[in-house]
Design an enzyme around this catalytic site. Sequence first.
Site, mmCIF file in Angstrom:
data_model
loop_
_atom_site.group_PDB
_atom_site.id
_atom_site.type_symbol
_atom_site.label_atom_id
_atom_site.label_comp_id
_atom_site.label_asym_id
_atom_site.label_seq_id
_atom_site.Cartn_x
_atom_site.Cartn_y
_atom_site.Cartn_z
ATOM 1 N N GLU A 93 18.164 -21.015 92.963
ATOM 2 C CA GLU A 93 17.554 -20.840 94.301
ATOM 3 C C GLU A 93 16.312 -19.976 94.199
ATOM 4 O O GLU A 93 16.299 -18.941 93.543
ATOM 5 C CB GLU A 93 18.544 -20.210 95.287
ATOM 6 C CG GLU A 93 17.900 -19.967 96.670
ATOM 7 C CD GLU A 93 18.882 -19.546 97.759
ATOM 8 O OE1 GLU A 93 20.065 -19.940 97.685
ATOM 9 O OE2 GLU A 93 18.465 -18.809 98.679
ATOM 10 N N SER A 119 32.363 -21.743 98.048
ATOM 11 C CA SER A 119 31.579 -20.503 97.957
ATOM 12 C C SER A 119 32.452 -19.416 97.333
ATOM 13 O O SER A 119 33.672 -19.595 97.175
ATOM 14 C CB SER A 119 31.150 -20.057 99.351
ATOM 15 O OG SER A 119 32.299 -19.675 100.090
ATOM 16 N N ASP A 167 28.045 -26.921 106.050
ATOM 17 C CA ASP A 167 29.278 -26.148 106.210
ATOM 18 C C ASP A 167 29.593 -25.950 107.698
ATOM 19 O O ASP A 167 30.648 -26.338 108.191
ATOM 20 C CB ASP A 167 29.140 -24.795 105.499
ATOM 21 C CG ASP A 167 30.445 -24.016 105.498
ATOM 22 O OD1 ASP A 167 31.469 -24.557 105.959
ATOM 23 O OD2 ASP A 167 30.466 -22.858 105.041
ATOM 24 N N ASP A 197 29.117 -22.803 95.177
ATOM 25 C CA ASP A 197 28.021 -22.608 96.129
ATOM 26 C C ASP A 197 27.611 -21.127 96.160
ATOM 27 O O ASP A 197 28.470 -20.247 96.331
ATOM 28 C CB ASP A 197 28.517 -23.058 97.514
ATOM 29 C CG ASP A 197 27.410 -23.111 98.548
ATOM 30 O OD1 ASP A 197 26.259 -23.392 98.174
ATOM 31 O OD2 ASP A 197 27.710 -22.906 99.744
HETATM 32 P P1 13P Z 1 25.298 -24.562 107.077
HETATM 33 O O1 13P Z 1 26.561 -23.791 107.258
HETATM 34 O O2 13P Z 1 24.205 -24.042 107.947
HETATM 35 O O3 13P Z 1 25.530 -26.024 107.192
HETATM 36 O O4 13P Z 1 24.791 -24.290 105.555
HETATM 37 C C1 13P Z 1 25.590 -24.711 104.504
HETATM 38 C C2 13P Z 1 25.028 -24.264 103.199
HETATM 39 O O5 13P Z 1 23.839 -24.170 102.997
HETATM 40 C C3 13P Z 1 25.993 -23.959 102.126
HETATM 41 O O6 13P Z 1 25.353 -23.494 100.964
HETATM 42 O O1 G3H Z 2 25.980 -20.820 102.459
HETATM 43 C C1 G3H Z 2 27.034 -20.356 102.861
HETATM 44 C C2 G3H Z 2 28.163 -21.286 103.110
HETATM 45 O O2 G3H Z 2 28.160 -21.689 104.451
HETATM 46 C C3 G3H Z 2 29.443 -20.630 102.715
HETATM 47 O O3 G3H Z 2 29.769 -19.603 103.596
HETATM 48 O O4 G3H Z 2 30.233 -17.657 102.122
HETATM 49 O O5 G3H Z 2 31.214 -17.802 104.436
HETATM 50 O O6 G3H Z 2 32.035 -19.300 102.596
HETATM 51 P P1 G3H Z 2 30.883 -18.513 103.159
HETATM 52 ZN ZN ZN Z 3 23.596 -22.384 101.335
#
Ligand code: 13P
Ligand code: G3H
Ligand code: ZN
Length: 284
Positions: free
Chosen positions: A134, A50, A232, A82
């Site tokens: 998205e 991310s 995640d 991401d």
């Molecule tokens: P979670 O943290 O809920 O598994 O979501 C992960 C996600 O969508 C990352 O883009």
């Molecule tokens: O969709 C979000 C992911 O879980 C990444 O989270 O932006 O805190 O790294 P983050």
């Molecule tokens: Zn996500």
Amino acid sequence: MNLVSLRDVLEPAEKGGYAVGAFNANNMEIVQAIIESAAEERSPVILQASQGAINYAGLDFIVAMVKTAAQGVNVPVVLHLDHGTDFKQVMRCIRYGFSSVMFDGSKLPLEENIAMTLRVVEIARAVGVSVEGELGKIGGTEDDITVEEREALFTDPEEAERFVKETEVDALAIAIGTAHGPYKGEPRLDFLRLKRIKELTAASIVLHGASGVPDDAVRQAVSLGVNKINIDTDIRQAFVGGITAFIKENPANIDPRKIFSPAKMEMKRIIKEKMRLFGCSGKA
Ligand code: 13P
Ligand code: G3H
Ligand code: ZN
């Protein structure tokens, strides 16, 4: 193996009726846990970073770690951005060697989301990089909104049809009832909406916020055509849970290697479980 694009792993998933796990990484131990799990499960894998992960670890470190880990295994690995929301950041990721990017324009008005995503697709496609868009707002479990308010943010199937036709994204993240972070209750997914979106669009469908979604719901989502599933929070919990348990049992230990090793094992256990659930185990 060299890094591959989303298309390389999602087209076989679509044909084979399974989903490929997309796991978030922020540091070396998580990168290793994800890639080692994929090698041991003989699974294609998407490792995603991310914007927060890039700010934390550094773009050059993320790319170097993932490329090094991927070169040591014989399964396809995608390095994916991401939730990229900044055009320049998305371009930097492509330049540094990401094989796939997400442009998340879900907070923009539809026309702007389409225009920005298309801009990214045109550039990314020219250099062989895949793009996820998205539509609809996925949000977080901590968002202070009612069920009705959340449903109003779900992806509209007709808009999804138009979005995919006009942008030609490789993959589309949709909002059908999942959220990022740990769930308080059980998430309820709008499977009818998923079915309709799948009927109307040519892109691979992505389920975000899949940590904590019951196995049966995940299986149903896969059977209805979800081909990429993001995890995640489950990895974060395994990481911290492993560290906490070790320190509790070994309070005098000050060797980070000893503290991180059980955490890595816990992450691998969860990641492999998910690969079997998604059906991507044994597919590489
Ligand atoms: P979670 O943290 O809920 O598994 O979501 C992960 C996600 O969508 C990352 O883009
Ligand atoms: O969709 C979000 C992911 O879980 C990444 O989270 O932006 O805190 O790294 P983050
Ligand atoms: Zn996500």
